[in-house]
Design an enzyme around this catalytic site. Structure first.
Site, PDB file in Angstrom:
ATOM      1  N   GLY A 396       0.824  -1.201   0.000  1.00 42.37           N
ATOM      2  CA  GLY A 396       0.000   0.000   0.000  1.00 42.37           C
ATOM      3  C   GLY A 396       0.859   1.252   0.000  1.00 42.37           C
ATOM      4  O   GLY A 396       2.043   1.216   0.314  1.00 42.37           O
ATOM      5  N   ASP A 512      -4.945  10.185  13.939  1.00 41.50           N
ATOM      6  CA  ASP A 512      -5.383   9.770  12.599  1.00 41.50           C
ATOM      7  C   ASP A 512      -6.144   8.447  12.679  1.00 41.50           C
ATOM      8  O   ASP A 512      -5.863   7.509  11.931  1.00 41.50           O
ATOM      9  CB  ASP A 512      -4.174   9.643  11.667  1.00 41.50           C
ATOM     10  CG  ASP A 512      -4.585   9.684  10.182  1.00 41.50           C
ATOM     11  OD1 ASP A 512      -5.732  10.087   9.901  1.00 41.50           O
ATOM     12  OD2 ASP A 512      -3.770   9.321   9.326  1.00 41.50           O
TER      13      ASP A 512
END
Length: 708
Positions: A396, A512
């Protein structure tokens, strides 16, 4: 003896291109021009004295002594701007200068902020680098405004406790700049003019001395902050380009390794050119060895060097064989290899220092990093593990870097994260320090790091089943996201965040929390990941004042408007994840929902307040869960999404409540599976008004006891 001497000269001639470049026999300035001022090298297009030594008057350097110091070493100044230069970076077209510090209400030098000259780069080839700099303000209870061309383009707030306000002295701790005594925010793009204004939070004035400046972001550390009160200037970075109109009627011709650039453009059109070398051979610290890209000097790619000189090696072998000097040549070859290893070692040491190795060692010695649980990997090991970072191994990509799948020599599968940083390594060091201290089964485990590369690397345990976002929004029929699985994942993530806030040795704000940062292992257990934006705070601190960063859809609105991140900001983001688990909808959608309901958080709250909750609940949740349990979790998400952060529950309360709901859910499932007790739910749907998780649990509890 004569033959051996001849062979030696042949070898020297063959290796001379490499050795020459290694010893810096290159020109960094125009022919016949001085290339140094004091201790600073001055590369073209900058130059001194004669007009042919610099590309344009904007690049003219004045080498002069500083009248404010007793130093007998001259310093370079950008003559057109009268700014001192610390270092030139021709490979990245940047220059580091000493930027003035704006002061207000300071008794030592009594410099009024309104009388300072505005820094103006308009119509020049320079702008303040957005990536390299930050706007910093120091003081007690101050509003600091960054202004450009008469308009406020940024600002931040610094506060002080009355008991700790020591007039003009601010003793910064190792936490750096977190809103207490100082604050910082990012620069706007294409900033070419600025001044600063300090205004007190109180009506009369600010408390004590205050000052504001644009400074290199990696210098915002407690040791540097404590020095600023005694300084008039601080380092900042300017980006530059050769403007197109500079080349008109000019005898200077750009080399072929230059390309169009838009550094000073406000309309995204070409305004000039910059010169750089091939990818993989970029080094602002080695241009004195490899050459100046603005004069066509670039390092020779290592593989090309060996490819072009392979036939020479065989000539040497043939000559040495015929002359009986094989042993001598082998000795020289080993000498060359030793020199090469030494150069590689020095390069890795340079990367180690540049990637924060010294800062990391300092934190290790201070006990901030758990050395026993981390490993320093070599670049050779990680290249072998990832097949030389093959693109087929990419798991990713994100804002901070790329993650590769790898297998170590012992057969262990790992994930290797390569950061997107060049010289700025605070995010890398921050994530390493935080993860090295965390020991929680629902937080991804850090195995080690590698600092001997141009880009630092982190090594984690491999989590095989992707992230929660993929499983929620790309439904897998083979492994459906059942209600039980969603409830278990919610409990695990809440427990991990509760651990960070309240159980860790020092509180940690994740900053986050989102479904893409929740990974699923081989048993589909949740693992909280991506701590690059996280911060360790002092136990007594109530919030963290930073420039706003995060992911839209998960961002706490209170944090967005105040720049103050609290533990309740993580609670809000977790509330969005709960809404995702309940509805199966994405946090931001422009396709499946109307204009008024693009944001899942606001849409979810609206549906609850309009008593149409079950219109948006995922059908898999309705099919697999009890109505009362679904309502309880929805009510908890509703409270997490409160606009006022003080009304939100803590992560401890969230965790306990979810565990309670899950406990009832397990007990109910056991009763149904064993067919021991017939459980009947509430026959009529309870209206939302006045309904809470606590009374829903009490209803379920009373019904369960009544059946026993």
């Amino acid at each position: 003896m004569i033959l051996s001497f001849t062979i030696f000269h042949i070898i020297v001639l063959i290796l001379s291109p490499r050795l020459a470049s290694a010893h810096g026999d290159v020109n960094i300035a125009q022919y016949g021009c001085n290339s140094t001022c004091g201790t600073v090298s001055v590369p073209f297009p900058f130059g001194m004295n004669e007009p042919h030594c610099y590309a344009h008057k904007w690049f003219e350097i004045e080498c002069k002594f500083d009248n404010n110091t007793s130093s007998d070493v001259p310093k370079p100044y950008l003559k057109s701007l009268n700014l001192e230069v610390i270092h030139f970076y021709p490979y990245s077209s940047k220059v580091e200068i000493m930027n003035p510090i704006y002061r207000s209400n300071c008794q030592k030098n009594k410099i009024s902020i309104n009388n300072r000259k505005t820094v103006n780069l308009r119509d020049s080839p320079y702008i303040f680098s957005q990536a390299e700099n930050t706007f910093l303000a120091v003081g007690c209870n101050n509003l600091a405004f960054l202004q450009s061309n008469g308009t406020t383009v940024g600002g931040c707030v610094s506060i002080c406790d009355d008991d700790n306000n020591n007039g003009n002295n601010y003793n910064f701790t190792s936490d750096g700049c977190n809103g207490r005594y100082c604050c910082e925010t990012s620069l706007p793009s294409h900033l070419s003019e600025f001044n600063a204004t300090l205004r007190g939070l109180r009506e009369q004035s600010s408390d004590g001395c205050g000052y504001a400046l644009i400074v290199r972001h990696y210098l915002v550390r407690f040791d540097i902050l404590n020095e600023l009160k005694n300084r008039e200037h601080a380092p900042a970075v300017l980006e530059w380009e050769i403007l197109n109109d500079m080349l008109i009627n000019s005898t200077f011709q750009l080399p072929p390794n230059c390309y169009n650039s838009k550094v000073t453009s406000l309309s995204n059109r070409t305004t000039g050119q910059q010169c750089r070398c091939s990818s993989g051979f970029y080094s602002d610290y080695l241009y004195e060895i490899y050459g100046n890209p603005y004069l066509g000097g670039c390092p020779v790619p290592e593989q090309d060097f060996y490819r072009n000189n392979r036939w020479k090696k065989w000539v040497i072998v043939g000559i040495s064989s015929s002359l009986g000097s094989i042993g001598f040549l082998i000795g020289l070859w080993f000498l060359y290899k030793a020199m090469k290893r030494r150069m590689i070692k020095k390069r890795r040491e340079k990367f180690f220092k540049r990637n924060g190795g010294l800062l990391l060692q300092k934190r290790m010695s201070a006990g901030e990093v758990n050395v026993d649980r981390t490993i320093l990997f070599t670049l050779k090991d990680l290249k072998k593990a990832t097949d030389n970072f093959n693109k087929d191994r990419i798991l990713g990509k994100g804002g901070q870097g790329t993650v590769y799948k790898g297998m170590l020599v012992d057969g262990k599968i790992v994930a290797v994260k390569k950061f997107k940083v060049e010289g700025k390594v605070e995010e890398f060091i921050n994530e390493f320090v935080i993860l090295s201290q965390i020991n929680n089964r629902n937080v991804v485990r850090l195995l080690g790091c590698c600092l001997e590369t141009e880009i630092p690397l982190l090594v984690y345990e491999f989590i095989p089943n992707g992230n929660l976002f993929e499983y929620l929004h790309d439904q897998n029929e083979d492994i459906p996201m059942t209600w039980d699985m969603r409830l278990r994942i919610a409990c695990e993530v809440a427990g991990a965040i509760f651990y960070l806030h309240s159980v860790a040795s020092q509180p940690i704000y994740h900053r986050d929390v989102k479904s893409t940062n929740i990974l699923l292992d081989e048993k589909y257990r949740a693992k909280l990941a991506d701590f690059g934006a996280s911060r360790i705070i002092s136990i007594e601190a109530t919030h963290l004042t930073t420039m706003v960063q995060g992911t839209f859809g998960y961002l706490d609105p209170e944090y967005f408007y105040t720049s103050q991140f609290t533990e309740k900001s993580d609670v809000y983001s977790f509330g969005v994840v709960l809404a995702e688990l309940l509805t199966g909808k994405k946090p931001i959608s422009s396709v499946t929902r109307s204009e008024d309901s693009k944001n899942l958080a606001s849409y979810f709250v609206q549906c609850i307040e309009e008593n149409i909750l079950f219109d948006i609940i995922d059908k898999r949740v309705i099919e697999g869960g009890e109505k009362e349990h679904i309502i309880s979790v929805a009510n908890l998400a509703y409270r997490c999404l409160e606009i006022n952060g003080r009304k939100r529950p803590t992560m401890k309360e969230v965790t306990l409540e979810l565990e309670g709901i899950r406990g009832f859910n397990k007990k109910l499932n056991a009763q149904q599976n064993n067919e021991e007790i017939e459980f009947s739910g509430i026959e009529q749907y309870q209206p939302w008004d006045g309904f809470s998780a606590s009374n829903s649990l009490s209803i379920i509890s009373s019904q369960t006891h009544s059946t026993d």
